[in-house]
Design a protein around this motif. Structure first.
Motif, PDB file in Angstrom:
ATOM      1  N   ALA A 324     -38.944   1.639  44.634  1.00  0.00           N
ATOM      2  CA  ALA A 324     -39.328   0.908  43.419  1.00  0.00           C
ATOM      3  C   ALA A 324     -38.088   0.316  42.755  1.00  0.00           C
ATOM      4  O   ALA A 324     -37.111   1.024  42.497  1.00  0.00           O
ATOM      5  N   ASN A 325     -38.129  -0.995  42.480  1.00  0.00           N
ATOM      6  CA  ASN A 325     -37.031  -1.681  41.805  1.00  0.00           C
ATOM      7  C   ASN A 325     -35.686  -1.477  42.527  1.00  0.00           C
ATOM      8  O   ASN A 325     -34.635  -1.383  41.896  1.00  0.00           O
ATOM      9  N   TYR A 326     -35.756  -1.412  43.841  1.00  0.00           N
ATOM     10  CA  TYR A 326     -34.557  -1.120  44.625  1.00  0.00           C
ATOM     11  C   TYR A 326     -33.436  -2.123  44.354  1.00  0.00           C
ATOM     12  O   TYR A 326     -32.278  -1.743  44.110  1.00  0.00           O
ATOM     13  N   ALA A 327     -33.733  -3.411  44.411  1.00  0.00           N
ATOM     14  CA  ALA A 327     -32.687  -4.422  44.295  1.00  0.00           C
ATOM     15  C   ALA A 327     -32.042  -4.407  42.915  1.00  0.00           C
ATOM     16  O   ALA A 327     -30.820  -4.524  42.785  1.00  0.00           O
ATOM     17  N   THR A 328     -32.869  -4.264  41.860  1.00  0.00           N
ATOM     18  CA  THR A 328     -32.326  -4.214  40.507  1.00  0.00           C
ATOM     19  C   THR A 328     -31.413  -3.009  40.335  1.00  0.00           C
ATOM     20  O   THR A 328     -30.310  -3.107  39.786  1.00  0.00           O
ATOM     21  N   ARG A 329     -31.865  -1.853  40.805  1.00  0.00           N
ATOM     22  CA  ARG A 329     -31.082  -0.630  40.638  1.00  0.00           C
ATOM     23  C   ARG A 329     -29.762  -0.720  41.417  1.00  0.00           C
ATOM     24  O   ARG A 329     -28.692  -0.362  40.908  1.00  0.00           O
ATOM     25  N   GLN A 330     -29.826  -1.199  42.666  1.00  0.00           N
ATOM     26  CA  GLN A 330     -28.609  -1.296  43.455  1.00  0.00           C
ATOM     27  C   GLN A 330     -27.619  -2.262  42.809  1.00  0.00           C
ATOM     28  O   GLN A 330     -26.404  -1.999  42.763  1.00  0.00           O
ATOM     29  N   ALA A 331     -28.123  -3.386  42.297  1.00  0.00           N
ATOM     30  CA  ALA A 331     -27.237  -4.357  41.651  1.00  0.00           C
ATOM     31  C   ALA A 331     -26.578  -3.766  40.413  1.00  0.00           C
ATOM     32  O   ALA A 331     -25.379  -3.986  40.180  1.00  0.00           O
ATOM     33  N   LEU A 332     -27.329  -3.008  39.625  1.00  0.00           N
ATOM     34  CA  LEU A 332     -26.744  -2.389  38.438  1.00  0.00           C
ATOM     35  C   LEU A 332     -25.664  -1.383  38.815  1.00  0.00           C
ATOM     36  O   LEU A 332     -24.600  -1.322  38.185  1.00  0.00           O
ATOM     37  N   ILE A 333     -25.927  -0.581  39.837  1.00  0.00           N
ATOM     38  CA  ILE A 333     -24.950   0.426  40.269  1.00  0.00           C
ATOM     39  C   ILE A 333     -23.649  -0.244  40.719  1.00  0.00           C
ATOM     40  O   ILE A 333     -22.545   0.260  40.455  1.00  0.00           O
ATOM     41  N   LEU A 334     -23.745  -1.389  41.380  1.00  0.00           N
ATOM     42  CA  LEU A 334     -22.558  -2.034  41.942  1.00  0.00           C
ATOM     43  C   LEU A 334     -21.884  -3.023  40.991  1.00  0.00           C
ATOM     44  O   LEU A 334     -20.800  -3.523  41.298  1.00  0.00           O
ATOM     45  N   THR A 335     -22.493  -3.302  39.834  1.00  0.00           N
ATOM     46  CA  THR A 335     -21.890  -4.271  38.915  1.00  0.00           C
ATOM     47  C   THR A 335     -20.507  -3.846  38.421  1.00  0.00           C
ATOM     48  O   THR A 335     -19.569  -4.658  38.420  1.00  0.00           O
ATOM     49  N   PRO A 336     -20.289  -2.595  37.969  1.00  0.00           N
ATOM     50  CA  PRO A 336     -18.921  -2.215  37.576  1.00  0.00           C
ATOM     51  C   PRO A 336     -17.918  -2.397  38.710  1.00  0.00           C
ATOM     52  O   PRO A 336     -16.764  -2.776  38.471  1.00  0.00           O
ATOM     53  N   ALA A 337     -18.340  -2.130  39.946  1.00  0.00           N
ATOM     54  CA  ALA A 337     -17.450  -2.311  41.088  1.00  0.00           C
ATOM     55  C   ALA A 337     -17.024  -3.762  41.227  1.00  0.00           C
ATOM     56  O   ALA A 337     -15.861  -4.061  41.539  1.00  0.00           O
ATOM     57  N   ARG A 338     -17.933  -4.665  41.001  1.00  0.00           N
ATOM     58  CA  ARG A 338     -17.620  -6.090  41.131  1.00  0.00           C
ATOM     59  C   ARG A 338     -16.598  -6.522  40.077  1.00  0.00           C
ATOM     60  O   ARG A 338     -15.710  -7.335  40.351  1.00  0.00           O
ATOM     61  N   PHE A 339     -16.729  -6.008  38.848  1.00  0.00           N
ATOM     62  CA  PHE A 339     -15.760  -6.355  37.817  1.00  0.00           C
ATOM     63  C   PHE A 339     -14.378  -5.765  38.138  1.00  0.00           C
ATOM     64  O   PHE A 339     -13.357  -6.444  38.006  1.00  0.00           O
ATOM     65  N   LEU A 340     -14.347  -4.505  38.547  1.00  0.00           N
ATOM     66  CA  LEU A 340     -13.071  -3.857  38.841  1.00  0.00           C
ATOM     67  C   LEU A 340     -12.387  -4.501  40.036  1.00  0.00           C
ATOM     68  O   LEU A 340     -11.149  -4.546  40.117  1.00  0.00           O
TER      69      LEU A 340
END
Length: 381
Positions: A324-340
């Protein structure tokens, strides 16, 4: 799904990722010098534009995840192909600093929505919670984006010039990837829509732990991609030796992903995650204390650890939270990584300027923090 077309989904997604990574994330590693010389700018400005592209990619990541969950991975991947092609064509037509930076920032838009997230989401939509093995397979194929990207771009530059290389990658997006996506990938809009309640993703302790873990992993991975040959030089290798040893990183990443694919479904994903966080410190210790002859161990450790972590970024959100909501959750988890990620080359370069030992100690300490984040992760009903 067992039709001939369905059996092509994994190769199509993997090929698309090779093209996406090679024509954006890895493109400027060999294109920056001729691009700068041909447009009257400098390589430093080109890489500053790439840092800006990483920031745009990070900002767009949550939007991309919600888009995938609402409309399906096919629509997002096809849009990303068009955006990548526009950015690459703009780069090929650029005449000065402004047009160069604008085109690179356009590539950042494509990177924000067109990498692993929508590809993994297509597989989750098809296979549900049995998607671990196809996710691993796509991750394995996508790893060749780094291994093949630089030599392919270099070959195109030598054949048709740097502008022709940009147009060549744009053509692959429009003439190969786009038709394959539209022809072979399922239309995600045909599936059931999430309700207002099920469509909402709330942060919890497990998501925070994963976000910290993958932020550390991406910081190290980006730093190593940019600075590993220089690090190896500080450990005593000459330029040719450093380049050869650095190539071990890509090979190790491919090998561990292949092993992960062959053993898919066996063992605990969290146990594999813990192992992955310790491989870089192990390689760093061997390289630092083993002397010049063992300096390549840091490349092997980093490649193997990052290969497992790349698979985990797709598998763990599914394992811990379901589809459920896999893509949204994965994107949120990886967003800090993208900024760093955007700050990694500069920050690690400052440490490396002080000493190789300090740089390796810092990246190993980050891995210890990542290891700590693996505790408290468990699957709940």
């Amino acid at each position: 799904m067992s039709s001939p077309a369905s059996r092509l989904i994994v190769p199509v997604l993997g090929f698309g990722l090779i093209v996406a990574f090679a024509s954006s994330y890895y493109l400027l590693g060999v294109l920056a010098e001729p691009l700068a010389a041909g447009t009257g700018t400098t390589p430093s400005l080109v890489f500053a534009g790439l840092s800006g592209a990483f920031l745009i990619s990070a900002g767009l990541s949550p939007f991309g995840g919600r888009w995938v969950d609402r409309r399906g991975g096919r629509e997002v991947l096809t849009a990303a192909s068009v955006v990548f092609a526009l950015g690459l064509a703009g780069l090929g037509l650029s005449q000065g600093p402004v047009s160069v930076v604008a085109a690179i920032l356009m590539l950042g838009v494509g990177m924000g929505v067109g990498f692993y997230g929508p590809a993994f989401a297509v597989l989750v939509a098809i296979h549900g919670e049995e998607a671990k093995k196809p996710i691993t397979a796509v991750s394995l194929i996508g790893a060749f984006g780094g291994a093949l990207g630089w030599p392919m771009t270099l070959a195109m530059i030598e054949w048709v010039g740097w502008r022709g290389a940009c147009f060549g990658w744009a053509g692959l997006h429009l003439l190969v990837c786009l038709p394959l996506y539209l022809t072979l990938l399922p239309d995600g809009r045909a599936g059931p829509r999430p309700s207002a309640e099920t469509g909402r993703v709330r942060w919890d302790g497990r998501m925070i732990r994963l976000a910290v873990l993958f932020a550390g992993a991406w910081w190290i991975a980006t730093a190593m991609s940019a600075l590993l040959p220089r690090l190896l030089g500080r450990l005593g290798l000459d330029p040719a030796e450093a380049a050869g040893a650095a190539s071990l990183m890509a090979g190790a990443a491919v090998v561990v992903r292949l092993l992960s694919f062959l053993t898919s479904g066996k063992g605990s994903p969290i146990a594999v995650l813990r192992l992955a966080t310790l491989l870089h410190p192990l390689g760093a210790a061997v390289a630092f204390f083993g002397g010049k002859s063992l300096a390549g161990a840091v490349a092997l450790g980093q490649g193997a650890g990052n290969g497992l972590l790349s698979v985990a970024s797709g598998v763990l959100p599914l394992h811990l939270f379901g589809k459920a909501n896999y893509a949204t959750r994965q994107a949120l988890i990886l967003t800090p990584a993208r900024f760093l990620q955007a700050a990694a080359p500069l920050s690690y370069g400052v440490l490396l300027d002080r000493s190789a030992g300090l740089a390796l100690l810092a990246s190993s300490a980050v891995c210890v923090l990542m290891f700590a984040m693996t505790f408290g992760l468990e699957r709940r009903s």
